[in-house]
Each structure stands twice: as structure tokens, then as C-alpha cells.
Write a protein that holds these residues in place. Structure first.
Motif, PDB file in Angstrom:
ATOM      1  N   ILE A  92     -11.623 -13.595  49.328  1.00 61.59           N
ATOM      2  CA  ILE A  92     -11.283 -12.224  49.737  1.00 61.59           C
ATOM      3  C   ILE A  92      -9.795 -12.163  50.096  1.00 61.59           C
ATOM      4  O   ILE A  92      -9.318 -12.926  50.944  1.00 61.59           O
ATOM      5  N   TYR A  93      -9.071 -11.244  49.463  1.00 61.50           N
ATOM      6  CA  TYR A  93      -7.616 -11.185  49.612  1.00 61.50           C
ATOM      7  C   TYR A  93      -7.178  -9.743  49.884  1.00 61.50           C
ATOM      8  O   TYR A  93      -7.959  -8.801  49.754  1.00 61.50           O
ATOM      9  N   TYR A  94      -5.903  -9.590  50.215  1.00 61.15           N
ATOM     10  CA  TYR A  94      -5.335  -8.247  50.384  1.00 61.15           C
ATOM     11  C   TYR A  94      -3.818  -8.314  50.419  1.00 61.15           C
ATOM     12  O   TYR A  94      -3.230  -9.367  50.706  1.00 61.15           O
ATOM     13  N   PHE A  95      -3.181  -7.190  50.104  1.00 60.62           N
ATOM     14  CA  PHE A  95      -1.728  -7.066  50.214  1.00 60.62           C
ATOM     15  C   PHE A  95      -1.408  -6.474  51.579  1.00 60.62           C
ATOM     16  O   PHE A  95      -1.897  -5.399  51.922  1.00 60.62           O
ATOM     17  N   SER A  96      -0.625  -7.182  52.354  1.00 64.92           N
ATOM     18  CA  SER A  96      -0.269  -6.693  53.691  1.00 64.92           C
ATOM     19  C   SER A  96       1.083  -5.975  53.672  1.00 64.92           C
ATOM     20  O   SER A  96       1.856  -6.084  52.705  1.00 64.92           O
TER      21      SER A  96
ATOM     22  N   GLU B  91     -12.266 -18.536  36.869  1.00 71.31           N
ATOM     23  CA  GLU B  91     -11.680 -19.649  37.597  1.00 71.31           C
ATOM     24  C   GLU B  91     -10.149 -19.609  37.522  1.00 71.31           C
ATOM     25  O   GLU B  91      -9.462 -19.906  38.498  1.00 71.31           O
ATOM     26  N   SER B  92      -9.617 -19.221  36.371  1.00 69.01           N
ATOM     27  CA  SER B  92      -8.166 -19.088  36.221  1.00 69.01           C
ATOM     28  C   SER B  92      -7.635 -17.972  37.121  1.00 69.01           C
ATOM     29  O   SER B  92      -6.568 -18.096  37.729  1.00 69.01           O
ATOM     30  N   LEU B  93      -8.396 -16.892  37.203  1.00 69.00           N
ATOM     31  CA  LEU B  93      -8.002 -15.773  38.067  1.00 69.00           C
ATOM     32  C   LEU B  93      -7.978 -16.208  39.529  1.00 69.00           C
ATOM     33  O   LEU B  93      -7.046 -15.906  40.266  1.00 69.00           O
ATOM     34  N   ARG B  94      -8.999 -16.959  39.942  1.00 70.55           N
ATOM     35  CA  ARG B  94      -9.057 -17.433  41.326  1.00 70.55           C
ATOM     36  C   ARG B  94      -7.864 -18.344  41.641  1.00 70.55           C
ATOM     37  O   ARG B  94      -7.277 -18.246  42.718  1.00 70.55           O
ATOM     38  N   ARG B  95      -7.509 -19.218  40.689  1.00 77.49           N
ATOM     39  CA  ARG B  95      -6.350 -20.089  40.894  1.00 77.49           C
ATOM     40  C   ARG B  95      -5.071 -19.271  41.008  1.00 77.49           C
ATOM     41  O   ARG B  95      -4.190 -19.572  41.826  1.00 77.49           O
ATOM     42  N   SER B  96      -4.979 -18.216  40.201  1.00 77.41           N
ATOM     43  CA  SER B  96      -3.802 -17.345  40.257  1.00 77.41           C
ATOM     44  C   SER B  96      -3.697 -16.647  41.611  1.00 77.41           C
ATOM     45  O   SER B  96      -2.602 -16.536  42.183  1.00 77.41           O
ATOM     46  N   LEU B  97      -4.828 -16.203  42.142  1.00 74.98           N
ATOM     47  CA  LEU B  97      -4.845 -15.558  43.450  1.00 74.98           C
ATOM     48  C   LEU B  97      -4.402 -16.533  44.538  1.00 74.98           C
ATOM     49  O   LEU B  97      -3.618 -16.182  45.437  1.00 74.98           O
ATOM     50  N   ASN B  98      -4.879 -17.767  44.454  1.00 77.00           N
ATOM     51  CA  ASN B  98      -4.502 -18.774  45.454  1.00 77.00           C
ATOM     52  C   ASN B  98      -3.019 -19.121  45.366  1.00 77.00           C
ATOM     53  O   ASN B  98      -2.370 -19.360  46.387  1.00 77.00           O
ATOM     54  N   ARG B  99      -2.463 -19.139  44.146  1.00 79.48           N
ATOM     55  CA  ARG B  99      -1.018 -19.380  44.000  1.00 79.48           C
ATOM     56  C   ARG B  99      -0.219 -18.237  44.605  1.00 79.48           C
ATOM     57  O   ARG B  99       0.836 -18.452  45.222  1.00 79.48           O
ATOM     58  N   MET B 100      -0.730 -16.999  44.461  1.00 85.48           N
ATOM     59  CA  MET B 100      -0.047 -15.847  45.057  1.00 85.48           C
ATOM     60  C   MET B 100      -0.039 -15.952  46.573  1.00 85.48           C
ATOM     61  O   MET B 100       0.923 -15.559  47.232  1.00 85.48           O
TER      62      MET B 100
ATOM     63  N   MET C  40       3.718  -6.761  32.809  1.00 80.86           N
ATOM     64  CA  MET C  40       3.606  -6.609  34.257  1.00 80.86           C
ATOM     65  C   MET C  40       2.916  -7.841  34.850  1.00 80.86           C
ATOM     66  O   MET C  40       1.931  -8.324  34.307  1.00 80.86           O
ATOM     67  N   LEU C  41       3.417  -8.351  35.951  1.00 79.24           N
ATOM     68  CA  LEU C  41       2.833  -9.508  36.607  1.00 79.24           C
ATOM     69  C   LEU C  41       1.475  -9.158  37.219  1.00 79.24           C
ATOM     70  O   LEU C  41       1.225  -8.013  37.572  1.00 79.24           O
ATOM     71  N   LEU C  42       0.622 -10.190  37.367  1.00 83.40           N
ATOM     72  CA  LEU C  42      -0.701  -9.978  37.946  1.00 83.40           C
ATOM     73  C   LEU C  42      -0.605  -9.353  39.334  1.00 83.40           C
ATOM     74  O   LEU C  42      -1.373  -8.442  39.668  1.00 83.40           O
ATOM     75  N   ALA C  43       0.349  -9.832  40.143  1.00 79.34           N
ATOM     76  CA  ALA C  43       0.505  -9.291  41.499  1.00 79.34           C
ATOM     77  C   ALA C  43       0.799  -7.797  41.461  1.00 79.34           C
ATOM     78  O   ALA C  43       0.240  -7.020  42.242  1.00 79.34           O
ATOM     79  N   ASP C  44       1.659  -7.383  40.535  1.00 74.82           N
ATOM     80  CA  ASP C  44       2.011  -5.961  40.426  1.00 74.82           C
ATOM     81  C   ASP C  44       0.817  -5.139  39.958  1.00 74.82           C
ATOM     82  O   ASP C  44       0.586  -4.018  40.435  1.00 74.82           O
ATOM     83  N   GLU C  45       0.054  -5.702  39.017  1.00 77.19           N
ATOM     84  CA  GLU C  45      -1.110  -4.979  38.495  1.00 77.19           C
ATOM     85  C   GLU C  45      -2.190  -4.822  39.571  1.00 77.19           C
ATOM     86  O   GLU C  45      -2.815  -3.771  39.701  1.00 77.19           O
ATOM     87  N   LEU C  46      -2.412  -5.891  40.351  1.00 71.57           N
ATOM     88  CA  LEU C  46      -3.406  -5.817  41.426  1.00 71.57           C
ATOM     89  C   LEU C  46      -2.960  -4.841  42.514  1.00 71.57           C
ATOM     90  O   LEU C  46      -3.773  -4.075  43.036  1.00 71.57           O
ATOM     91  N   LEU C  47      -1.680  -4.882  42.853  1.00 74.19           N
ATOM     92  CA  LEU C  47      -1.171  -3.959  43.874  1.00 74.19           C
ATOM     93  C   LEU C  47      -1.292  -2.517  43.400  1.00 74.19           C
ATOM     94  O   LEU C  47      -1.629  -1.619  44.185  1.00 74.19           O
ATOM     95  N   ASP C  48      -1.050  -2.294  42.128  1.00 71.09           N
ATOM     96  CA  ASP C  48      -1.168  -0.946  41.568  1.00 71.09           C
ATOM     97  C   ASP C  48      -2.618  -0.479  41.613  1.00 71.09           C
ATOM     98  O   ASP C  48      -2.891   0.695  41.881  1.00 71.09           O
ATOM     99  N   GLN C  49      -3.568  -1.394  41.377  1.00 70.35           N
ATOM    100  CA  GLN C  49      -4.989  -1.025  41.365  1.00 70.35           C
ATOM    101  C   GLN C  49      -5.564  -0.868  42.767  1.00 70.35           C
ATOM    102  O   GLN C  49      -6.314   0.064  43.039  1.00 70.35           O
ATOM    103  N   TYR C  50      -5.212  -1.779  43.684  1.00 72.39           N
ATOM    104  CA  TYR C  50      -5.843  -1.802  45.004  1.00 72.39           C
ATOM    105  C   TYR C  50      -4.987  -1.171  46.107  1.00 72.39           C
ATOM    106  O   TYR C  50      -5.521  -0.590  47.049  1.00 72.39           O
TER     107      TYR C  50
END
Length: 211
Positions: free
Chosen positions: A54-58, A32-41, A1-11
């Protein structure tokens, strides 16, 4: 599962995601790798950035014809008060008094007692609010935070003077009715407060409501 899908499932949608509160080890990466991944998303429009860290799925709002946005109060709550599964803070002072309707004052300065504060007391200026963050007298839990709010309120003598003792008791009784603490646990927590708090609990007859 992609990070985006996992985060959306959790949050889920329209929920603040605080980068430094994410357990990076759970995802098998460094912070730091996680933060870079969030910024790429964010760059790929998979995720929205409220502000740095601070991020969120709209979602798309068909009526307003724009993406949904999260509120500053939602961000404050996630950072300092609670997540979906954990309580680590609570509103205190005038903000709590307003919440249980014993004052008509609506404070711009929000007083928050939180585990997410290293110093005893500090102030933070945000976009629309000024926060006063305080350390708790005892560890905050889902079971005891309402009791702690009431004890803080009673400790601050002037806050509840706008209403009669009868109204105060009624408001507090309704607020703490679902507390699952034993009498012994309540008494132990009261002992963590100054003697003046116990005295005011007796004077206002709130002690009988809590025990």
C-alpha cells in the motif's frame, strides 16, 4: 511518461495506491515487476509506503513541517468500499447507523459488505479497527449501494431501535433521495432479501420511502 508521473496523474496526492488492485497490464508489465518498481520509487523518496503493498504520494505540510500521511480509514475505503470511479462495497451495521445519525454508538468493529471478499464472512484485525467483511446479496453498483445499506439496516432489527419510526423514515428519506433506480429495480432487489426484511419495511413504512 514515467510510471511515477502516470500514477500521480491517476491517483493524486494522499490517496491510497493498493498494489494488487493496479492493472499491471495497463502499464505493460507483470505484477511482480510493478511491485519492484513501486519499491524502487519508495527508495528514491518518490513514493511513500503505508505498509507492504500500500503506497501513496505525500505532500509537504508547511504548518506541521512534515510530510502528509494517509489515514487508516482512507486505506480501508480504497481496499473494500470504493475508488474514484467505482463503488464495490459499503458500510453496514452500526457504522452505517452512526453515519445517518440514528445511533450515537461509534463502533470499533466496522462491518463492510464488499465485492472484495472471497468468503461469505471473515474478520480482519488492523491497527485501529477490526473489520467484519461480508459478501453482498446482489452485485454492488454506484446506483444501488445506498438501497442495499438501508435493506441491510432494516434486516438487523435492533440497530435502529434507538430512534422513533418518524426519525428513522426522515433520516432514510434524506439519505436515499438521489437514488436513480426504478420501482421495478427496487422491488427486484428487495426480493433478494429474507421475507422478514420486506415485513419490517412495511411495519416501519420505509417501503413507501423506497418505492
Amino acid at each position: 511518461m514515467l510510471l511515477a508521473d502516470e500514477l500521480l496523474d491517476q491517483y493524486g496526492y494522499n490517496e491510497p495506491i493498493i498494489a494488487n488492485m493496479i492493472d499491471a497490464e495497463k502499464w505493460g508489465v507483470k505484477k511482480e515487476s510493478l511491485r519492484r518498481s513501486l519499491n524502487r520509487m519508495v527508495e528514491k523518496n518518490e513514493l511513500e509506503r503505508y505498509e507492504e503493498g500500500i503506497y501513496y504520494f505525500s505532500k509537504w505540510n508547511n504548518i506541521l513541517k512534515q510530510k502528509t500521511k494517509i489515514s487508516e480509514r482512507a486505506v480501508i475505503e480504497r481496499k473494500y468500499v470504493k475508488s474514484k470511479n467505482e463503488v464495490y462495497g459499503y458500510l453496514s451495521g452500526l457504522a452505517f447507523a452512526n453515519q445517518i445519525q440514528i445511533t450515537t454508538q461509534v463502533p470499533k468493529n466496522l462491518e463492510i459488505v464488499t465485492e472484495k471478499n472471497a468468503s461469505k464472512k471473515r474478520k480482519i484485525s488492523l491497527r485501529s479497527y477490526t473489520l467484519t467483511l461480508k459478501k453482498p446479496r446482489v452485485d454492488i453498483t454506484q446506483q444501488n449501494y445506498k438501497l442495499l445499506q438501508v435493506l441491510d439496516l432494516i434486516s438487523e432489527n435492533e440497530i435502529y431501535k434507538e430512534v422513533s419510526t418518524t426519525i428513522l423514515k426522515d433520516r432514510i428519506k434524506n439519505y436515499v433521495c438521489d437514488i436513480k433506480l426504478s420501482k421495478k429495480e427496487v422491488k427486484q432487489i428487495i426480493l433478494k432479501y429474507p421475507a422478514k426484511t420486506a415485513k419490517r419495511l412495511m411495519e416501519t413504512e420505509i417501503y413507501d420511502v423506497l418505492i
